[in-house]
Design a protein around this motif. Structure first.
Motif: not given
Length: 988
Positions: A517-529
């Protein structure tokens, strides 16, 4: 119902009572005295005409066991007409296409110019994809380019992937969607925007007023008053909301303003107490009105914009859901036919399917739309940028489809479903059907490649599980797959974490879901940015162009002209004058210099300033010309002599020889594209280009390397066209007429209503603003110098023509003379001589390799007596040694020799440092050792890590490497300890 007299512009708003037959409501409904009004100055349909938009639920469709429908949904239903009778209207389905057209017509009748949707690939470096309807108008909102019209309306194709995991899980999330919008560029503002949005919603689309709720920014009293006093919305139906919800900002700084939203209430029976407009089970926000009236400065303060703008967005899919009375956006006629196609291929019924199955079908239906339109706009699957977005969406489709058991044609199912998207594309983007063969080919190729990737992922998962079990056995802990490993399988190899968890549990291994979940959230954060921010900023430099009009380009007709210096800039800052030796950017009122665009680089040349007696007082050498802020040409150069001042008149002169080279290469590029279409495939399309003085480069979509024979045919055909001495024709015409005439659009270019068409009669016709020769004979000769792949499905040809060809040949001739001199042979003998030298080199290398092998075997014989025995019940011979600087291949030979010399059971581990900064390791085990459960590949990996490397191999033989030679002694000592410990336990 009470009436309300209002004023809308110069026309009075007349009462428009709602029919209790059409809008049934509970007797005790709190809005029993609800008042509303609509404009009398627009469409005069009777209220009965709007009933099909609200009563489609009445026997509008019924699905059978296999999802069949008695009334077919269609995305190509023709526009609703005035002549429909009431009975006919009530049984008609208001299609998504009809909603789109009626929206555009509504605002066109109010003075808005209908602007076609822009590409999903934005002309904006700050965003990856077109994520909002306002994005194509960003330069106008910033004041960087003048508005072409005061009002506009669009149906803009958009892509957002920041919430991709929510697709199918909610009723409204999508990656691809259409944003219907009306825009004002310093023309009308809040009052008109609000009144028209209400009129559109309640009259044009017939939404019941009592089901509509309004949100406004908490401090926006003006909007509140308009909604309440002029439209007549009850106070309890207007919600003041905070900055997070109702204040639109483009970024940390830049244009911003309050916004107001219209929500549809699916459950009015729940009343008005404690209402939460964010409750997706009850409300859906379908229309957002942004009042862009401030500029946010660096210190956080707001200053009024010089020009107040309106930016609105109405979600087409959301409005279709409301009007078609379906439970979610996916079951509208815009998407449902795709779900039906996927369901049929999976041999299941969508209406009877469980929620998990519906989720997968929705993912397929949503993503395949995005994929088709992205590929149509030139975005091909890759591992970076936009290409990765496409690749990831395709992989999600393939995963979902495979889990449903969908089988396709020749191993691929996504192209079959994509055909349905293409069928529905007529009124969204007419170019999709033209590009269908290319879209389907890219989809098929990417799906088949991904299936192979999945198989590699299965192999990797197997290794990960083995390692987890082995490590747990050694440490006495519970075997667990890390979150990073699970995410790697998910993100790179397409393994759903549920599948990874299931397979792992079968092997007795848990999965660290918290880490995943941590890795997934990191990717989402980068994707949003990366994907979901439209950056607008009112830059200081913009003031430079406040009083500067667009540059008049005269370079088609002349290479020299008198011009006036409008502005000067040094390092981005405006200045009044620039002296000798300084770099400068010059803005002229008119210019013969071509500015870089359409792949053609900018002209080179000079600006000359003459004094009162016509003496030259200043010279500026121009090395580049770029377009900025619309059609303002920026001439970049260096002051070679004198001083240049704002307001001075200059003689602008283009370097004629370099311009001719550019013209030759640009026309040759057109001929090259035509030749590729004629000889290779009509489906070939341009993916990029460069027209330079020394060469041309042409990128095109094609999945295979061209053969030498094909390249020769292309060259021969182009040179035949050159020899034909055809005169080129150029003319300006409406874009629509040019496309109907068969003109090809250049990749990445944006076109206005009037376009320039360049035609080589009988050969090519393209929309192009570049410079070209007058007659093909000016090209003289064409030569391809290279052909290669630069990305998946994209090839590149580089070529030379005209004067550049002569330069190319002269350079090659000089190089050949040098080779002949060095090899002491004639030109025709060079190939034979080089082949002989290569053969001699191969023989010498083989001799060296043989000597190294013999040396390695000799060293092996010298250390064989250092083997020692381990074990009590069974004696196992073990040898762990360093062979100094022996290379990896020789180390392998030495290990093989030793394992053959020592009797079974035996284990050999060798290391060496063949070069500076390199370590080689090898482990070889006899069959008896392997039978004990000890594998060479798993043993050598941890040892290699000690030397800063890694490796692996088979159970009986493995090789590894590293980058830290200084750690080799300690690594071999560790290997000795580990192998002795393991073998002692196994043979005790």
């Amino acid at each position: 119902m009470a009436s309300l007299n209002l004023v809308h512009g110069r026309q009075s708003l007349v009462p428009f009572p709602a029919s209790t037959t059409l809008f049934p409501r509970p007797p005790s409904h709190p809005l029993s005295n609800y008042s509303f009004a609509t404009s009398s100055g627009v469409f005069t349909r009777s209220l009965a005409l709007f009933s099909p938009g609200i009563l489609v639920c009445r026997n509008s469709y019924s699905r059978g066991a296999r999802g069949s429908q008695s009334r077919v949904r269609s995305a190509s239903v023709q526009r609703v007409t005035e002549e429909l009778t009431e009975d006919e209207s009530k049984d008609s389905l208001i299609s998504g296409d009809s909603i789109r057209q009626r929206f555009l017509d509504f605002y066109a009748s109010r003075g808005h110019k209908i602007i076609p949707s822009a590409s999903l690939v934005p002309d904006d470096p700050t965003v990856l994809l077109t994520i909002a309807g306002m994005l194509p108008f960003k330069p106008i909102f910033l004041g960087k380019i003048p508005r072409q019209v005061p009002r506009a309306t669009t149906a803009q194709r958009c892509i957002r992937t920041n919430d991709v995991e929510n697709v199918g899980r909610t009723a409204r999330h999508h990656t691809f969607f259409e944003m219907l919008g009306n825009f004002s560029f310093g023309d009308y503002f809040k009052k008109e925007a609000i009144l028209w949005s209400w009129e559109l919603s309640t009259k044009e689309f017939g939404l019941p007023p009592e089901r509509l709720w309004i949100s406004v920014f908490e401090d926006d009293d003006e909007a509140f008053e308009i909604w309440h006093n002029e439209v007549g919305i009850p106070v309890e139906h207007i919600k003041r909301m905070g900055e997070d919800d109702n204040f639109w900002m483009s970024g940390a700084t830049g244009p911003c303003g309050p916004c107001s939203e219209i929500y549809y209430d699916f459950h009015p029976e729940r009343g008005t107490a404690d209402v939460d407009l964010g409750d997706d089970t009850r409300f859906i926000e379908f229309y957002n009105l942004v009042f862009m009236e401030y500029n946010k400065k660096d210190d956080g303060t707001l200053e009024p914009l010089k020009q107040k703008n309106i930016d609105t967005g109405l979600g087409l899919e959301r409005m279709a859901r409301i009007l078609q009375k379906v439970p979610n956006n996916y079951e509208t006629d815009l998407i449902y036919p795709i779900l039906e196609k996927a369901s049929a291929m999976a041999n299941i019924s969508y209406p009877l399917a469980d929620e998990q199955t519906k989720l997968k079908l929705k993912v397929i239906g949503d993503h395949i739309r995005a994929i088709v339109y992205l590929i149509s706009d030139g975005v091909l699957p890759s591992n970076i940028g936009r290409g990765y977005v496409v690749r990831r969406l395709i992989r999600r489709v393939v995963r979902a489809g495979r889990s449903l058991g969908i089988e396709g044609v020749e191993g691929a199912f996504s192209p079959v479903i994509a055909e349905k998207v293409i069928e529905l594309s007529t009124h969204i983007d007419s170019d999709v059907k033209i590009k269908a063969p290319r879209i389907l080919e890219e989809l098929k190729k990417e799906e088949l490649n991904f299936v192979q990737t999945l198989e590699r992922g299965e192999t990797l998962l197997e290794k990960m599980l083995w390692d987890a079990l082995s490590n747990a056995e050694k440490s006495g802990t519970v075997p667990c797959l890390s979150g990073k490993e699970a995410f790697l399988l998910y993100d790179t190899f397409g393994f759903p974490v549920e599948l990874t968890t299931e397979i792992a549990e079968e092997q007795g291994v848990t999965v660290d879901m918290n880490g995943f979940d941590i890795e997934m959230e990191n990717q989402r954060r980068l994707s949003r940015a990366a994907h979901n921010v439209v950056k607008l900023a009112v830059e200081d430099g913009a003031n430079v162009t406040d009083n500067i009009s667009e540059t008049e380009f005269v370079g088609y007709d002349t290479l020299s002209t008198q011009a006036v210096v409008e502005s000067l800039m040094v390092n981005g800052s405006p200045v009044i004058q620039v002296s000798e030796g300084n770099d400068v950017e010059v803005l002229l009122n008119r210019t013969p210099f071509y500015a870089e665009s359409g792949g053609q680089i900018g002209d080179h040349g000079f600006l000359y300033v003459t004094g009162s007696e016509k003496q030259q007082t200043a010279v500026v050498e121009i090395k580049d010309v770029q377009k900025s802020l619309g059609d303002i040409f920026v001439h970049k150069g260096t002051i070679k002599e004198g001083i240049l001042e704002v307001g001075r008149e200059v003689q602008a002169a283009v370097d004629a020889k370099l311009r001719q080279r550019a013209k030759v290469h640009h026309t040759a590029t057109h001929l090259l594209q035509s030749a590729l279409k004629k000889i290779i495939s009509q489906e070939i399309s341009q993916a990029g280009s460069l027209v330079a003085f020394d060469r041309l480069r042409f990128d095109f979509n094609y999945g295979h390397a061209l053969t030498d024979t094909q390249l020769e045919e292309i060259e021969r055909l182009i040179n035949d066209w050159i020899e034909a001495s055809s005169f080129l024709k150029t003319k300006v015409m409406p874009l629509k007429d040019a496309k109907e005439a068969g003109a090809i659009a250049m990749f990445g270019e944006k076109y206005g209503e009037q376009v320039r068409v360049v035609e080589v009669p009988g050969v090519s016709m393209e929309l192009c603003g570049g410079t070209h020769v007058s007659n093909t004979s000016e090209i003289r000769v064409f030569k391809i110098i290279s052909e290669q792949g630069i990305a998946s499905g994209v090839r590149r040809i580089e070529a030379v023509a005209g004067e550049a060809f002569i330069e190319y040949i002269n350079i090659r001739e000089s190089q050949m003379k040098n080779l002949c001199s060095m090899l002491k042979v004639k030109a025709e003998e060079v190939s034979t001589r080089v082949e002989k030298l290569l053969e001699e080199l191969r023989m010498s290398r083989n001799e060296v390799a043989d000597l190294r092998t013999k040396a390695a075997v000799y060293k092996a014989l010298m250390i064989a007596n250092k083997a020692f025995e381990v074990g009590t019940s069974q004696k196992i011979r073990v040898l762990v040694e360093s062979l100094d600087d022996v290379d990896a291949d020789s180390l392998k030979v030495a290990a093989e020799h030793l394992i053959g010399t020592l009797q079974d059971p035996a284990a050999v581990i060798l290391g060496s440092c063949p070069d500076e900064g390199k370590v080689s390791l090898v482990a070889a085990f006899t069959p008896a050792v392997v039978d004990m459960g000890i594998q060479a590949g798993k043993f050598i990996g941890p040892i290699a890590k000690l030397c800063g490397g890694g490796g692996g191999g088979k159970p009986n033989f493995a090789q590894a490497g590293g980058r830290k030679p200084e750690n080799l002694p300690s690594a071999l000592e560790k290997a000795r300890e580990d192998i002795v410990s393991i073998l002692s336990e196994k043979a005790s």
